[in-house]
Design an enzyme around this catalytic site. Structure first.
Site, PDB file in Angstrom:
ATOM      1  N   TYR A  74      17.573   8.065  16.374  1.00 37.05           N
ATOM      2  CA  TYR A  74      16.983   9.357  15.989  1.00 37.05           C
ATOM      3  C   TYR A  74      18.058  10.412  15.718  1.00 37.05           C
ATOM      4  CZ  TYR A  74      12.390   7.468  16.658  1.00 37.05           C
ATOM      5  OH  TYR A  74      11.259   6.701  16.503  1.00 37.05           O
ATOM      6  N   HIS A 104       2.297  12.324  13.805  1.00 37.95           N
ATOM      7  CA  HIS A 104       3.288  11.443  14.431  1.00 37.95           C
ATOM      8  C   HIS A 104       4.453  12.216  15.033  1.00 37.95           C
ATOM      9  CE1 HIS A 104       1.779   7.832  11.809  1.00 37.95           C
ATOM     10  NE2 HIS A 104       0.989   8.091  12.832  1.00 37.95           N
TER      11      HIS A 104
HETATM   12  P1  NAD Z   1       5.437   3.408   4.386  1.00 39.14           P
HETATM   13  O1  NAD Z   1       6.909   3.303   4.484  1.00 39.14           O
HETATM   14  O2  NAD Z   1       4.566   2.373   4.959  1.00 39.14           O
HETATM   15  O3  NAD Z   1       5.008   3.506   2.851  1.00 39.14           O
HETATM   16  C1  NAD Z   1       5.620   4.387   1.985  1.00 39.14           C
HETATM   17  C2  NAD Z   1       4.706   4.575   0.794  1.00 39.14           C
HETATM   18  O4  NAD Z   1       5.317   5.561  -0.029  1.00 39.14           O
HETATM   19  C3  NAD Z   1       4.538   3.310  -0.041  1.00 39.14           C
HETATM   20  O5  NAD Z   1       3.155   3.130  -0.299  1.00 39.14           O
HETATM   21  C4  NAD Z   1       5.280   3.627  -1.344  1.00 39.14           C
HETATM   22  O6  NAD Z   1       4.641   3.095  -2.476  1.00 39.14           O
HETATM   23  C5  NAD Z   1       5.189   5.129  -1.368  1.00 39.14           C
HETATM   24  N1  NAD Z   1       6.245   5.789  -2.123  1.00 39.14           N
HETATM   25  C6  NAD Z   1       7.535   5.414  -2.287  1.00 39.14           C
HETATM   26  N2  NAD Z   1       8.185   6.303  -3.062  1.00 39.14           N
HETATM   27  C7  NAD Z   1       7.281   7.264  -3.389  1.00 39.14           C
HETATM   28  C8  NAD Z   1       7.328   8.462  -4.161  1.00 39.14           C
HETATM   29  N3  NAD Z   1       8.450   8.856  -4.786  1.00 39.14           N
HETATM   30  N4  NAD Z   1       6.204   9.197  -4.270  1.00 39.14           N
HETATM   31  C9  NAD Z   1       5.056   8.828  -3.658  1.00 39.14           C
HETATM   32  N5  NAD Z   1       4.955   7.710  -2.918  1.00 39.14           N
HETATM   33  C10 NAD Z   1       6.049   6.944  -2.779  1.00 39.14           C
HETATM   34  O7  NAD Z   1       5.096   4.838   4.939  1.00 39.14           O
HETATM   35  P2  NAD Z   1       3.823   5.334   5.668  1.00 39.14           P
HETATM   36  O8  NAD Z   1       2.604   4.734   5.056  1.00 39.14           O
HETATM   37  O9  NAD Z   1       3.937   6.808   5.668  1.00 39.14           O
HETATM   38  O10 NAD Z   1       3.941   4.732   7.170  1.00 39.14           O
HETATM   39  C11 NAD Z   1       5.134   4.536   7.887  1.00 39.14           C
HETATM   40  C12 NAD Z   1       5.297   5.409   9.127  1.00 39.14           C
HETATM   41  O11 NAD Z   1       6.664   5.825   9.280  1.00 39.14           O
HETATM   42  C13 NAD Z   1       4.557   6.685   9.013  1.00 39.14           C
HETATM   43  O12 NAD Z   1       4.293   7.206  10.233  1.00 39.14           O
HETATM   44  C14 NAD Z   1       5.609   7.526   8.294  1.00 39.14           C
HETATM   45  O13 NAD Z   1       5.355   8.827   8.099  1.00 39.14           O
HETATM   46  C15 NAD Z   1       6.827   7.210   9.134  1.00 39.14           C
HETATM   47  N6  NAD Z   1       8.063   7.570   8.400  1.00 39.14           N
HETATM   48  C16 NAD Z   1       8.321   8.899   8.227  1.00 39.14           C
HETATM   49  C17 NAD Z   1       9.412   9.297   7.473  1.00 39.14           C
HETATM   50  C18 NAD Z   1       9.645  10.772   7.312  1.00 39.14           C
HETATM   51  O14 NAD Z   1       9.320  11.556   8.201  1.00 39.14           O
HETATM   52  N7  NAD Z   1      10.197  11.206   6.182  1.00 39.14           N
HETATM   53  C19 NAD Z   1      10.247   8.341   6.882  1.00 39.14           C
HETATM   54  C20 NAD Z   1       9.965   6.974   7.122  1.00 39.14           C
HETATM   55  C21 NAD Z   1       8.851   6.605   7.860  1.00 39.14           C
END
Ligand code: NAD
Length: 244
Positions: free
Chosen positions: A60, A113
């Site tokens: 983290y 989350h």
């Molecule tokens: P995921 O990683 O399962 O899926 C990501 C999704 O984003 C995919 O469906 C993909 O097609 C889509 N994607 C990729 N590039 C994109 C773009 N430019 N525009 C729109 N969509 C795009 O993520 P999830 O479904 O959010 O679940 C994973 C868990 O991990 C969640 O809790 C998530 O929020 C967390 N997470 C958070 C962060 C962050 O805070 N930035 C980063 C990684 C994972």
């Protein structure tokens, strides 16, 4: 063309990792979901923190360092603009732990989350509150302890196997929304993956935005394939073209 919003519409937005991808924050499922040979899913657990708090805090802390170098993208700004126009008829639920929606100006937002830039006590039932924290903890001896109960402090993020935050508020907003706009989430992480089904039962119109179809595609009325930062600025104009 997407049907524009009516003055009686209430909008529920659900965002996932995809909305921050164009800012340079990798999604979990992308090829970058592996850290030091382990999947992010195996590090983001209470068991991993009990077994090796140093390793979990290093993971983290690296994310906190990365977060300090990225900025909100046009998708975050488009949603903040939509909120400015809709006021209390707008509700944003993000699965993301980053603060890019806030950076763009979003205010009516819940982080189901948790938040990367907050820290809290690791002991269940401890009454101390999460607090803003941008420090890095790379060594076991640096990890702070709770001033109230002495347990180790942990990132304020919801790990696999834990219950997401603010669910009462989220379910209430799902009950009253008439339009659900989902952006950049794969549709496999529960409970968020079921929000579209719940909104559908209440006859809300459901729109998905992302570069590929989500796993829960069947419940969406409209799908706009494309990157969030490219699609959302225009989509917001279309949704609000008749005034809101
Ligand atoms: P995921 O990683 O399962 O899926 C990501 C999704 O984003 C995919 O469906 C993909 O097609 C889509 N994607 C990729 N590039 C994109 C773009 N430019 N525009 C729109 N969509 C795009 O993520 P999830 O479904 O959010 O679940 C994973 C868990 O991990 C969640 O809790 C998530 O929020 C967390 N997470 C958070 C962060 C962050 O805070 N930035 C980063 C990684 C994972």
């Amino acid at each position: 063309m997407i049907q524009s919003l009516a003055p009686s519409d209430r909008l529920f937005i659900l965002t996932g990792a995809g909305v921050s991808a164009e800012s340079g924050l990798p999604t979990f499922r992308g090829s970058n979901g592996i850290w030091r040979g382990q999947s992010a899913q195996s590090i983001a657990t209470p068991e991993a923190f009990r077994a090796d708090p140093e390793m979990v805090w290093q993971f983290y802390s690296e994310r906190r360092k990365r977060h300090a170098t990225v900025a909100a993208n046009p998708a975050h700004f488009a949603l903040a603009e939509l909120e400015r126009q809709l006021g209390e008829r707008f509700f944003l639920c993000t699965q993301n732990v980053d603060s890019l929606h806030e950076q763009a100006g979003s205010q009516r937002i819940v982080h189901m989350h948790g938040r990367l830039m907050q820290t809290r006590c690791s002991r269940q039932g401890c009454r101390s509150k999460p607090f803003e924290d941008d420090r890095f903890y790379m060594k076991r001896a640096e990890i702070p302890t709770c001033p109230q109960c002495g347990a180790l402090l942990r990132p304020h993020v919801c790990w696999f196997g834990e219950v997401p935050y603010s669910m009462d508020r989220i379910f209430e907003q799902l009950r009253i929304c008439t339009v659900l706009l989902t952006v950049g989430t794969s549709g496999v992480v529960e409970p968020a993956a079921s929000f579209v089904r719940m909104a559908h039962l209440n006859r809300a119109r459901a729109i998905y935005v992302g570069p590929e179809e989500p796993a829960n595609l069947a419940f969406f009325d409209e799908v706009v394939l494309g990157k969030a930062g490219e699609v959302l600025p225009n989509l917001v104009k279309e949704l609000t073209r008749q005034g809101v």
